[in-house]
Design a protein around this motif. Structure first.
Motif, mmCIF file in Angstrom:
data_model
loop_
_atom_site.group_PDB
_atom_site.id
_atom_site.type_symbol
_atom_site.label_atom_id
_atom_site.label_comp_id
_atom_site.label_asym_id
_atom_site.label_seq_id
_atom_site.Cartn_x
_atom_site.Cartn_y
_atom_site.Cartn_z
ATOM 1 N N GLU A 1 47.422 47.040 39.370
ATOM 2 C CA GLU A 1 46.057 46.537 39.185
ATOM 3 C C GLU A 1 46.073 45.208 38.432
ATOM 4 O O GLU A 1 46.970 44.963 37.606
ATOM 5 C CB GLU A 1 45.187 47.526 38.395
ATOM 6 N N SER A 2 45.081 44.398 38.701
ATOM 7 C CA SER A 2 44.902 43.147 37.975
ATOM 8 C C SER A 2 43.424 42.771 38.011
ATOM 9 O O SER A 2 42.655 43.345 38.779
ATOM 10 C CB SER A 2 45.749 42.024 38.596
ATOM 11 N N GLY A 3 43.073 41.811 37.144
ATOM 12 C CA GLY A 3 41.707 41.295 37.160
ATOM 13 C C GLY A 3 40.817 41.778 36.039
ATOM 14 O O GLY A 3 39.668 41.344 35.919
ATOM 15 N N GLY A 4 41.312 42.698 35.218
ATOM 16 C CA GLY A 4 40.501 43.163 34.101
ATOM 17 C C GLY A 4 40.385 42.093 33.028
ATOM 18 O O GLY A 4 41.021 41.046 33.083
ATOM 19 N N GLY A 5 39.519 42.382 32.053
ATOM 20 C CA GLY A 5 39.349 41.440 30.957
ATOM 21 C C GLY A 5 38.081 41.689 30.198
ATOM 22 O O GLY A 5 37.438 42.733 30.346
ATOM 23 N N LEU A 6 37.722 40.698 29.388
ATOM 24 C CA LEU A 6 36.509 40.761 28.574
ATOM 25 C C LEU A 6 35.425 39.921 29.247
ATOM 26 O O LEU A 6 35.672 38.767 29.621
ATOM 27 C CB LEU A 6 36.793 40.221 27.172
ATOM 28 N N VAL A 7 34.246 40.506 29.398
ATOM 29 C CA VAL A 7 33.143 39.804 30.040
ATOM 30 C C VAL A 7 31.848 40.162 29.328
ATOM 31 O O VAL A 7 31.723 41.263 28.768
ATOM 32 C CB VAL A 7 33.072 40.159 31.549
ATOM 33 N N GLN A 8 30.914 39.228 29.330
ATOM 34 C CA GLN A 8 29.618 39.492 28.704
ATOM 35 C C GLN A 8 28.744 40.342 29.612
ATOM 36 O O GLN A 8 28.916 40.329 30.842
ATOM 37 C CB GLN A 8 28.915 38.171 28.408
ATOM 38 N N PRO A 9 27.798 41.068 29.032
ATOM 39 C CA PRO A 9 26.854 41.826 29.860
ATOM 40 C C PRO A 9 26.167 40.926 30.886
ATOM 41 O O PRO A 9 25.795 39.786 30.570
ATOM 42 C CB PRO A 9 25.859 42.371 28.836
ATOM 43 N N SER B 1 30.468 39.200 35.823
ATOM 44 C CA SER B 1 31.176 39.773 36.974
ATOM 45 C C SER B 1 32.685 39.734 36.765
ATOM 46 O O SER B 1 33.203 38.863 36.056
ATOM 47 C CB SER B 1 30.835 38.990 38.249
ATOM 48 N N LEU B 2 33.342 40.676 37.392
ATOM 49 C CA LEU B 2 34.805 40.707 37.464
ATOM 50 C C LEU B 2 35.196 41.225 38.836
ATOM 51 O O LEU B 2 34.458 42.000 39.444
ATOM 52 C CB LEU B 2 35.412 41.618 36.402
ATOM 53 N N ARG B 3 36.382 40.832 39.271
ATOM 54 C CA ARG B 3 36.930 41.360 40.514
ATOM 55 C C ARG B 3 38.302 41.937 40.228
ATOM 56 O O ARG B 3 39.215 41.217 39.831
ATOM 57 C CB ARG B 3 37.056 40.265 41.560
ATOM 58 N N LEU B 4 38.415 43.243 40.423
ATOM 59 C CA LEU B 4 39.692 43.921 40.251
ATOM 60 C C LEU B 4 40.441 43.947 41.577
ATOM 61 O O LEU B 4 39.829 44.082 42.640
ATOM 62 C CB LEU B 4 39.484 45.348 39.754
ATOM 63 N N SER B 5 41.757 43.848 41.482
ATOM 64 C CA SER B 5 42.615 43.957 42.649
ATOM 65 C C SER B 5 43.674 45.017 42.399
ATOM 66 O O SER B 5 44.093 45.233 41.258
ATOM 67 C CB SER B 5 43.312 42.618 42.938
ATOM 68 N N CYS B 6 44.094 45.668 43.465
ATOM 69 C CA CYS B 6 45.172 46.660 43.376
ATOM 70 C C CYS B 6 46.094 46.424 44.564
ATOM 71 O O CYS B 6 45.703 46.647 45.717
ATOM 72 C CB CYS B 6 44.617 48.059 43.392
ATOM 73 N N ALA B 7 47.308 45.958 44.259
ATOM 74 C CA ALA B 7 48.292 45.695 45.297
ATOM 75 C C ALA B 7 49.229 46.893 45.420
ATOM 76 O O ALA B 7 49.822 47.333 44.428
ATOM 77 C CB ALA B 7 49.081 44.437 44.960
ATOM 78 N N ALA B 8 49.350 47.406 46.621
ATOM 79 C CA ALA B 8 50.161 48.594 46.871
ATOM 80 C C ALA B 8 51.466 48.232 47.571
ATOM 81 O O ALA B 8 51.512 47.321 48.397
ATOM 82 C CB ALA B 8 49.385 49.590 47.723
ATOM 83 N N SER B 9 52.499 48.967 47.229
ATOM 84 C CA SER B 9 53.784 48.837 47.915
ATOM 85 C C SER B 9 54.435 50.205 47.997
ATOM 86 O O SER B 9 54.126 51.100 47.199
ATOM 87 C CB SER B 9 54.704 47.849 47.190
ATOM 88 N N GLY B 10 55.298 50.372 48.987
ATOM 89 C CA GLY B 10 56.003 51.644 49.140
ATOM 90 C C GLY B 10 55.248 52.687 49.931
ATOM 91 O O GLY B 10 55.711 53.832 50.039
ATOM 92 N N ILE B 11 54.057 52.329 50.446
ATOM 93 C CA ILE B 11 53.282 53.241 51.283
ATOM 94 C C ILE B 11 52.795 52.494 52.525
ATOM 95 O O ILE B 11 52.751 51.262 52.530
ATOM 96 C CB ILE B 11 52.053 53.827 50.545
#
Length: 123
Positions: A6-14, A17-27
């Motif tokens: 996972e990536s894209g987390g962080g601190l944001v004000q109310p 917006s944020l966009r999370l990503s999840c890169a998969a491998s091995g499947i």
């Protein structure tokens, strides 16, 4: 070896917006149902959003209209676009990949988790 990163987390004000990503491998990504879950301090892990292998989606009531889950099978990646964030969205967000298969005549669930990414909504 299955990895969900996972990536894209962080601190944001109310309201931000944020966009999370999840890169998969091995499947074989395209045949897995993908989901985002979250866990706030002192609370149980809860479902945020899921997207099936065929592209169907479902959301927790608390995020409907604000969050959008999507997937790019060519990039083996699932995304979570989070808009109008609220302090109660603060949590560690986890990526999940799962599918059912029949192995030796019995149903078996393949279930994998990422390590999580912190999302903090605060002014």
């Amino acid at each position: 070896q299955v990895q969900l990163i996972e990536s894209g987390g962080g601190l944001v004000q109310p309201g931000g917006s944020l966009r999370l990503s999840c890169a998969a491998s091995g499947i074989i990504f395209s045949i897995y149902h993908m989901g985002w879950y979250r866990q706030a301090p002192g609370k149980q892990r809860e479902l945020v959003a899921v997207i099936t292998s065929s592209g169907g989606t479902n959301y927790a009531d608390s995020v409907k209209g604000r969050f959008t889950i999507s997937r790019d099978n060519a990039k083996n990646t699932v995304y979570l676009q989070m808009n109008n964030l609220k302090p109660e969205d603060t949590a560690v967000y986890y990526c999940n990949a799962n599918k059912w298969a029949v192995v030796s005549g019995a149903p078996m669930k393949y279930d994998y988790w990422g390590q999580g990414t912190q999302v903090t909504v605060s002014s």
